[in-house]
Enzyme design. Structure first.
Site, PDB file in Angstrom:
ATOM      1  CG  ASP A 115      -3.177   3.831  -2.389  1.00 42.37           C
ATOM      2  OD1 ASP A 115      -4.105   3.037  -2.137  1.00 42.37           O
ATOM      3  OD2 ASP A 115      -2.745   4.641  -1.550  1.00 42.37           O
TER       4      ASP A 115
ATOM      5  CG  ASP B 145      -1.927   1.140   1.177  1.00 36.01           C
ATOM      6  OD1 ASP B 145      -2.930   1.007   0.459  1.00 36.01           O
ATOM      7  OD2 ASP B 145      -1.705   2.168   1.843  1.00 36.01           O
ATOM      8  CG  LEU B 146       1.497   3.314  -3.597  1.00 31.23           C
ATOM      9  CD1 LEU B 146       1.270   4.185  -4.828  1.00 31.23           C
ATOM     10  CD2 LEU B 146       2.923   2.784  -3.572  1.00 31.23           C
TER      11      LEU B 146
END
Length: 693
Positions: free
Chosen positions: A326, A283-284
């Protein structure tokens, strides 16, 4: 025999490259290409000795060197193409052309080295020979590409069988090459290689090779895995029949649908071979502010570059997909040890840490990764949950790092899953309720409204505050339903209060998800219209932390609230050192001092001086100041001296149900009406933004 042994060795080279890291890949490709080149060089040398021994001339080392270079070129082309994540048709054809032409170059340079200029190239046979070489090259590359990840029980037998087939193809090309030249000068009488029986034998061998290869590929691989042949047309995936169902249209990575298919195939392989694989949820960090600050167009370009970096960080035997938003998911196979997982995951984290330059913007982000191992950490369904839980733990620990699923995370994850099930029941059985903490006028202690606070009537644990369940609600996607319910209940309470003769004003907290909703104001207006709630009866509290981390988005949201004549309050104000500098640029109605300020005003003169300065600044900006967390009369008196407008806290009232809130209002209204000096309506907050004229 020599050709078959060389092909068998090449299978080993391809398999080794398949498992290599990006850094090792370049070095190994160079070494293996040189070895393949030397092998081809030796095979051609023996071929020339076998077919042209009577023509031998003094060798030319320059032409031998050029032949070796061509042979190494064939090695690079075959090994690199067979180890691509994808094998689209154009790449396959290009590699086949390179292999065929370079192979013919080996033959020509060998011929020149041995015969110098005592020969001529026959155009038509030469073109036929190159075409055969290209075809053999394409079939060989396809075979290497398909077999690089094959780990069946008889994989060495399969490799040996295909090595023999490919060597037959190589022999066919050598025969074809020999038909493409004719000797001249003193050797002209021996140029009789183009007789019909020889051509017949040549084409027979080529046709046998093509037929056997096609037959084995269709029958054997169809029985092994009906989807494996489709990999030639799709990027990094064994996909569904519809390309659009398999690709993420933005990043061109496999999507969630393709990921699930590949994950099932990988699990089947692990079960069959008693092997393991790792699932990494990525996960960004801080991606949302990029969209808010630079726009979704820049955010999309950032995701494309992130996908490219991830693809460059994994090994050929690994698999990366975009799960949505994302979030990315990687499947790591061929894990010899724990360290091999760490190396791949750390490369992905390091790749994202490097700054991005997109349309003139310098963007810095990071990523958090959770890793779970199959089958150690559970079946496929549990594996996804485990990796997701580990990723959240990495975020809790400070982001920009990875965590493996362990006993501690397992316990927390099991508890989270339990809460998830209970939350589903709570939503279905309407177990939520609102409690209200009154706000009072500082000088008179007359009621000035209340803050709506969510509570969960848990069937076994009693009344629970959001601290217990809000994280699970956000993680599992229940928060929108809960937020909508809170807004509707708040508006319904205001409408009910109106029927009881009370002009009630309520504060409602906005969550992070609501904060990001582009249609938030429209959704609020619909609910308010349904219950005929005027704008001055609601004020929406937004955490200062969320406002600071998303300033551009926050300002856009404030503009929409102002246009709709809705009031906004900054909650937990004062937690950040630069709060005062940006307050003057925000069009809000109210600030709520964090309880860390109010707790010390009665004991420390410095704390009281800070609150006094904040109140004066807020009043200069025409803002209402509310002090929360007031618990003693000493705190109340100290805050009153600063000119604070409103207060709330346990000193006045704890959060109470709707009926008790109405009782408090009726009691105070009655008291003030008897005194004749105060009326509760005099202290209700006025509309922040007058109607436009």
């Amino acid at each position: 025999m020599a050709g078959a042994l060389a092909c068998f060795a090449t299978f080993g080279f391809v398999a080794s490259l398949y498992k290599a890291s990006p850094r090792q890949y370049k070095r190994l490709l160079t070494v293996y290409s040189a070895l393949v080149g030397v092998g081809l060089f030796a095979i051609h040398f023996m071929n020339m000795r076998a077919f042209n021994h009577s023509y031998m001339h003094e060798l030319s080392y320059l032409y031998l060197l050029l032949a070796l270079i061509c042979a190494s070129t064939v090695g690079v082309s075959v090994l690199h193409t067979a180890n691509r994540h994808t094998l689209p048709i154009y790449s396959l054809i290009l590699a086949g052309l390179q292999t065929g032409i370079a192979g013919f170059g080996i033959f020509i340079f060998f011929t020149k080295a041995m015969l110098l200029n005592q020969f001529e190239i026959l155009l038509l046979p030469a073109m036929l020979a190159v075409a055969i070489a290209v075809g053999v090259g394409i079939l060989g590359i396809i075979t290497f590409y398909w077999l690089k990840s094959y780990e069946g029980a008889h994989r060495y037998s399969v490799r040996a069988f295909f090595s023999i087939l490919i060597s037959i193809g190589i022999l066919s090309t050598h025969l074809a090459f020999n038909t493409s030249i004719a000797s001249t000068g003193e050797y002209a009488t021996d140029s009789s290689v183009l007789n019909s029986s020889f051509i017949t034998m040549l084409f027979a061998m080529v046709l046998i090779f093509v037929f056997l290869t096609a037959f084995i590929v269709v029958v054997f691989y169809d029985r092994l895995n009906p989807n494996i042949a489709k990999r030639i047309n799709f990027k990094n995936t064994t996909s569904t029949s519809n390309t659009l169902d398999s690709f993420d249209p933005l990043t061109k990575l496999p999507n969630r649908n393709a990921l699930n298919q590949h994950l099932q195939l990988a699990a089947n392989r692990c079960d069959r071979l008693n092997d393991s694989m790792a699932l990494a949820y990525i996960d960004l960090d801080h991606f949302k502010p990029v969209n808010d600050s630079f726009g979704h167009h820049v955010g999309d370009l950032l995701l494309i570059e992130v996908a490219e970096r991830f693809n460059s960080s994994i090994r050929n035997c690994d698999y990366i997909a975009r799960a949505g938003g994302d979030e990315f998911v990687a499947i790591l196979g061929e894990i010899d040890a724990h360290e091999s997982i760490v190396a791949v995951v750390q490369r992905m984290i390091d790749a994202v840490k490097e700054p991005f330059f997109i349309e003139g913007h310098l963007i810095e982000i990071s990523c958090s990764v959770g890793v779970a191992i199959y089958p150690r950490d559970g079946n496929l369904e549990k594996l996804k949950v485990s990796a997701d839980a580990a990723m959240y733990k990495a975020k809790e620990n400070g982001r920009n790092q990875f965590r493996f699923y362990d006993a501690e995370i397992e316990q927390a994850s099991d508890e989270m899953q339990k809460i998830r099930k209970e939350l589903l029941d709570a939503i279905e059985k309407d177990q939520f309720t609102l409690h209200f903490q009154p706000k009072v006028i500082a000088k008179t202690q007359a009621p000035a409204g209340a803050e709506a606070l969510l509570r969960w009537n848990h069937p076994t644990k009693g009344l629970l505050t959001p601290i217990y369940f809000i994280e699970a609600a956000e993680r599992f996607g229940f928060i929108d339903k809960i937020n909508n319910w809170v807004l509707m209940q708040a508006c319904k309470t205001i409408a009910d209060a109106r029927e009881h003769g009370i002009a009630l004003s309520l504060s409602v907290n906005l969550s992070r998800q609501q904060f990001r909703n582009a249609y938030l104001v429209d959704d609020i207006k619909k609910v308010m219209e349904q219950y005929q709630v005027p704008p001055q009866s609601l004020i929406f509290e937004i955490s200062e932390t969320h406002a600071i981390h998303n300033q551009n988005q926050f300002k856009k949201l404030l503009s929409k609230f102002k246009f709709a004549h809705l009031k906004v309050s900054i909650d937990d104000f004062g937690l950040h050192p630069f709060s005062l500098t940006y307050l003057q640029n925000l069009e809000v109605s109210e600030v709520k001092l964090d309880k860390s300020f109010t707790s010390g005003v009665a004991k420390y003169s410095s704390a009281l001086a800070i609150v006094d300065a904040v109140v004066k600044l807020a009043h200069a900006l025409n803002l209402t100041v509310v002090a929360e967390g007031v618990e003693t009369d000493e705190q109340r008196q100290a805050l009153t001296t600063t000119g604070c407008d409103q207060m709330q806290g346990y000193f006045f009232s704890k959060p109470v149900p709707t009926a008790q809130l109405f009782t408090i209002y009726h009691t105070l209204n009655h008291r003030f009406s008897e005194v004749g000096e105060y009326s509760i309506n005099d202290y209700l907050p006025q509309e922040a933004y007058p109607e436009d004229t």
